[in-house]
Motif scaffolding. Structure first.
Motif, PDB file in Angstrom:
ATOM      1  N   MET A   1      -5.354   4.375 -18.161  1.00 44.38           N
ATOM      2  CA  MET A   1      -3.845   4.165 -18.244  1.00 44.38           C
ATOM      3  C   MET A   1      -3.171   3.273 -16.995  1.00 44.38           C
ATOM      4  SD  MET A   1      -0.985   6.878 -19.552  1.00 44.38           S
ATOM      5  CE  MET A   1       0.743   6.093 -20.094  1.00 44.38           C
ATOM      6  N   ASN A   2      -2.417   2.171 -17.220  1.00 44.53           N
ATOM      7  CA  ASN A   2      -1.784   1.469 -16.404  1.00 44.53           C
ATOM      8  C   ASN A   2      -0.630   2.091 -15.583  1.00 44.53           C
ATOM      9  OD1 ASN A   2      -3.730  -0.373 -16.679  1.00 44.53           O
ATOM     10  ND2 ASN A   2      -2.310  -1.659 -17.840  1.00 44.53           N
ATOM     11  N   ASP A   3      -0.553   2.187 -14.282  1.00 45.12           N
ATOM     12  CA  ASP A   3       0.575   2.832 -13.654  1.00 45.12           C
ATOM     13  C   ASP A   3       1.691   1.564 -13.432  1.00 45.12           C
ATOM     14  OD1 ASP A   3       2.216   4.149 -12.046  1.00 45.12           O
ATOM     15  OD2 ASP A   3       0.779   4.928 -10.745  1.00 45.12           O
ATOM     16  N   PRO A   4       2.605   1.848 -14.047  1.00 45.39           N
ATOM     17  CA  PRO A   4       3.622   0.696 -13.643  1.00 45.39           C
ATOM     18  C   PRO A   4       4.442   0.789 -12.460  1.00 45.39           C
ATOM     19  CG  PRO A   4       4.560   2.374 -14.903  1.00 45.39           C
ATOM     20  CD  PRO A   4       3.251   2.564 -14.760  1.00 45.39           C
ATOM     21  N   ARG A   5       4.150   1.859 -11.541  1.00 47.65           N
ATOM     22  CA  ARG A   5       4.851   1.991 -10.341  1.00 47.65           C
ATOM     23  C   ARG A   5       4.265   0.802  -9.360  1.00 47.65           C
ATOM     24  NH1 ARG A   5       3.812   8.079  -8.669  1.00 47.65           N
ATOM     25  NH2 ARG A   5       1.703   7.658  -9.473  1.00 47.65           N
ATOM     26  N   GLN A   6       5.193  -0.073  -8.737  1.00 44.35           N
ATOM     27  CA  GLN A   6       5.128  -0.917  -7.932  1.00 44.35           C
ATOM     28  C   GLN A   6       5.027  -0.219  -6.520  1.00 44.35           C
ATOM     29  OE1 GLN A   6       7.663  -4.168  -8.211  1.00 44.35           O
ATOM     30  NE2 GLN A   6       7.125  -4.574 -10.431  1.00 44.35           N
ATOM     31  N   ARG A   7       4.268  -0.934  -5.201  1.00 43.94           N
ATOM     32  CA  ARG A   7       4.217  -0.290  -4.013  1.00 43.94           C
ATOM     33  C   ARG A   7       4.348  -1.379  -2.975  1.00 43.94           C
ATOM     34  NH1 ARG A   7       1.340   3.030  -7.177  1.00 43.94           N
ATOM     35  NH2 ARG A   7       1.433   5.071  -6.827  1.00 43.94           N
ATOM     36  N   ALA A   8       5.374  -1.102  -2.125  1.00 43.47           N
ATOM     37  CA  ALA A   8       5.672  -2.024  -1.031  1.00 43.47           C
ATOM     38  C   ALA A   8       5.133  -1.532   0.193  1.00 43.47           C
ATOM     39  CB  ALA A   8       7.395  -2.471  -1.132  1.00 43.47           C
ATOM     40  N   PRO A   9       4.278  -2.302   0.902  1.00 43.64           N
ATOM     41  CA  PRO A   9       3.892  -1.761   2.206  1.00 43.64           C
ATOM     42  C   PRO A   9       5.332  -1.355   3.364  1.00 43.64           C
ATOM     43  CG  PRO A   9       2.494  -3.405   1.499  1.00 43.64           C
ATOM     44  CD  PRO A   9       3.679  -3.441   0.511  1.00 43.64           C
ATOM     45  N   SER A  10       5.918  -2.239   3.282  1.00 44.22           N
ATOM     46  CA  SER A  10       7.235  -2.035   4.272  1.00 44.22           C
ATOM     47  C   SER A  10       7.721  -0.751   4.163  1.00 44.22           C
ATOM     48  CB  SER A  10       7.958  -3.321   4.193  1.00 44.22           C
ATOM     49  OG  SER A  10       8.477  -3.434   2.905  1.00 44.22           O
ATOM     50  N   VAL A  11       7.901  -0.064   3.032  1.00 45.30           N
ATOM     51  CA  VAL A  11       8.518   1.059   2.525  1.00 45.30           C
ATOM     52  C   VAL A  11       8.306   2.259   3.582  1.00 45.30           C
ATOM     53  CG1 VAL A  11       9.413   2.736   1.128  1.00 45.30           C
ATOM     54  CG2 VAL A  11       9.366   0.562   0.282  1.00 45.30           C
ATOM     55  N   GLU A  12       7.038   2.385   3.609  1.00 51.42           N
ATOM     56  CA  GLU A  12       6.412   3.279   4.472  1.00 51.42           C
ATOM     57  C   GLU A  12       6.503   3.410   5.817  1.00 51.42           C
ATOM     58  OE1 GLU A  12       2.598   4.694   4.113  1.00 51.42           O
ATOM     59  OE2 GLU A  12       2.725   5.372   1.848  1.00 51.42           O
ATOM     60  N   ARG A  13       6.913   1.939   6.532  1.00 52.07           N
ATOM     61  CA  ARG A  13       7.198   1.562   7.707  1.00 52.07           C
ATOM     62  C   ARG A  13       8.552   1.812   8.278  1.00 52.07           C
ATOM     63  NH1 ARG A  13       3.605  -2.909   6.539  1.00 52.07           N
ATOM     64  NH2 ARG A  13       5.382  -4.262   6.554  1.00 52.07           N
ATOM     65  N   ASN A  14       9.562   1.486   7.107  1.00 55.14           N
ATOM     66  CA  ASN A  14      11.032   1.562   7.499  1.00 55.14           C
ATOM     67  C   ASN A  14      11.638   2.580   6.934  1.00 55.14           C
ATOM     68  OD1 ASN A  14      11.794   0.938   4.753  1.00 55.14           O
ATOM     69  ND2 ASN A  14      11.401  -1.325   5.154  1.00 55.14           N
ATOM     70  N   GLU A  34      22.276   1.664  -4.997  1.00 53.27           N
ATOM     71  CA  GLU A  34      21.458   0.642  -4.474  1.00 53.27           C
ATOM     72  C   GLU A  34      21.203  -0.539  -5.062  1.00 53.27           C
ATOM     73  OE1 GLU A  34      17.079   1.117  -2.265  1.00 53.27           O
ATOM     74  OE2 GLU A  34      17.259   1.966  -4.236  1.00 53.27           O
ATOM     75  N   ILE A  35      21.629  -1.564  -4.444  1.00 53.78           N
ATOM     76  CA  ILE A  35      21.131  -2.902  -4.654  1.00 53.78           C
ATOM     77  C   ILE A  35      19.985  -3.547  -4.719  1.00 53.78           C
ATOM     78  CG2 ILE A  35      22.218  -5.362  -4.745  1.00 53.78           C
ATOM     79  CD1 ILE A  35      24.119  -3.232  -5.842  1.00 53.78           C
ATOM     80  N   ALA A  36      19.519  -4.231  -5.508  1.00 55.33           N
ATOM     81  CA  ALA A  36      17.919  -4.640  -5.250  1.00 55.33           C
ATOM     82  C   ALA A  36      17.065  -3.710  -4.928  1.00 55.33           C
ATOM     83  CB  ALA A  36      18.256  -5.870  -4.217  1.00 55.33           C
ATOM     84  N   SER A  37      16.962  -2.681  -5.662  1.00 58.30           N
ATOM     85  CA  SER A  37      16.058  -1.350  -5.485  1.00 58.30           C
ATOM     86  C   SER A  37      14.529  -1.880  -5.485  1.00 58.30           C
ATOM     87  CB  SER A  37      16.484  -0.560  -6.340  1.00 58.30           C
ATOM     88  OG  SER A  37      17.650  -0.036  -6.468  1.00 58.30           O
ATOM     89  N   GLY A  38      14.338  -3.094  -5.936  1.00 58.96           N
ATOM     90  CA  GLY A  38      12.616  -3.327  -5.882  1.00 58.96           C
ATOM     91  C   GLY A  38      12.019  -2.370  -6.689  1.00 58.96           C
ATOM     92  N   SER A  39      10.879  -1.810  -5.872  1.00 59.29           N
ATOM     93  CA  SER A  39       9.878  -1.008  -6.357  1.00 59.29           C
ATOM     94  C   SER A  39      10.579   0.353  -6.788  1.00 59.29           C
ATOM     95  CB  SER A  39       8.723  -0.946  -5.454  1.00 59.29           C
ATOM     96  OG  SER A  39       9.181  -0.188  -4.278  1.00 59.29           O
TER      97      SER A  39
END
Length: 207
Positions: A1-14, A34-39
């Motif tokens: 089953m596909n996981d639709p959750r996207q992951r942005a590497p910068s999140v863990e850093r900032n 929150e504007i432009a919430s992205g992942s």
């Protein structure tokens, strides 16, 4: 089953440095937009630490909203609303008020009209003194603050000529035109800045 959750590497850093700043500036209660919430990773992380605040994520992109919803479902957190469709450049926004507005890494990956719309609509939604928080890389005095930022700017403009790092001074001018104070500027890791604007009581009284 596909996981639709996207992951942005910068999140863990900032996310930790941003969280520490948000602890100081966010209200105890109310709605944080929150504007432009992205992942969706940022809003999930922050909501854990502000249980009395209600967070409303938003994004114009359908795949991003799908990811945000999946993160919300997986978190089980009760204080995050379903993401709304919101294009910062399109006025009016589908919301009437907020106690705080958070916008992370949007200005440089969107047309300038999105930043103009952000300040215009934030000025409409926020009461006097309420915070508008921006995070990302910026130019200061028309110059890049690091070689890595210059390379990033060139890469962005190569992808889309309407994108690119914004001048802090131009951002400030736009904010003041829409009833905000000059920003409190906080240096952040990896050559990023946090910009804290507040609705300006003195300017509003004049207008």
């Amino acid at each position: 089953m596909n996981d639709p959750r996207q992951r942005a590497p910068s999140v863990e850093r900032n996310r930790e440095p941003i969280l520490e700043l948000l602890r100081r500036i966010l209200p105890e209660r109310g709605l944080a937009l929150e504007i432009a919430s992205g992942s969706g990773e940022h809003v999930i992380y922050f909501a854990k630490y502000f249980p009395q605040l209600v967070f409303l994520p938003s994004d114009p992109d359908e795949s991003a909203r799908t990811s945000i919803s999946a993160w919300i479902d997986a978190s089980g957190l009760p204080n995050i609303l379903a993401p709304i469709t919101l294009d910062a450049a399109a006025s009016p926004w589908p919301i009437d008020n907020a106690e705080a507005i958070i916008c992370i890494n949007m200005a440089h990956i969107s047309p300038w009209s999105a930043t103009e719309g952000l300040f215009k609509e934030a000025g409409r939604l926020l009461d006097l003194g309420k915070p508008l928080y921006l995070y990302g890389p910026y130019k200061r005095g028309g110059a890049h603050t690091a070689e890595s930022n210059q390379a990033f700017d060139e890469w962005l403009r190569g992808k889309n000529p309407e994108w690119g790092l914004r001048d802090l001074e131009r951002m400030t001018e736009c904010a003041i035109r829409n009833g905000f104070t000059e920003p409190e500027i906080i240096e952040m890791p990896a050559n990023n800045l946090s910009l804290l604007f507040r609705r300006d009581a003195a300017r509003s009284e004049i207008e």
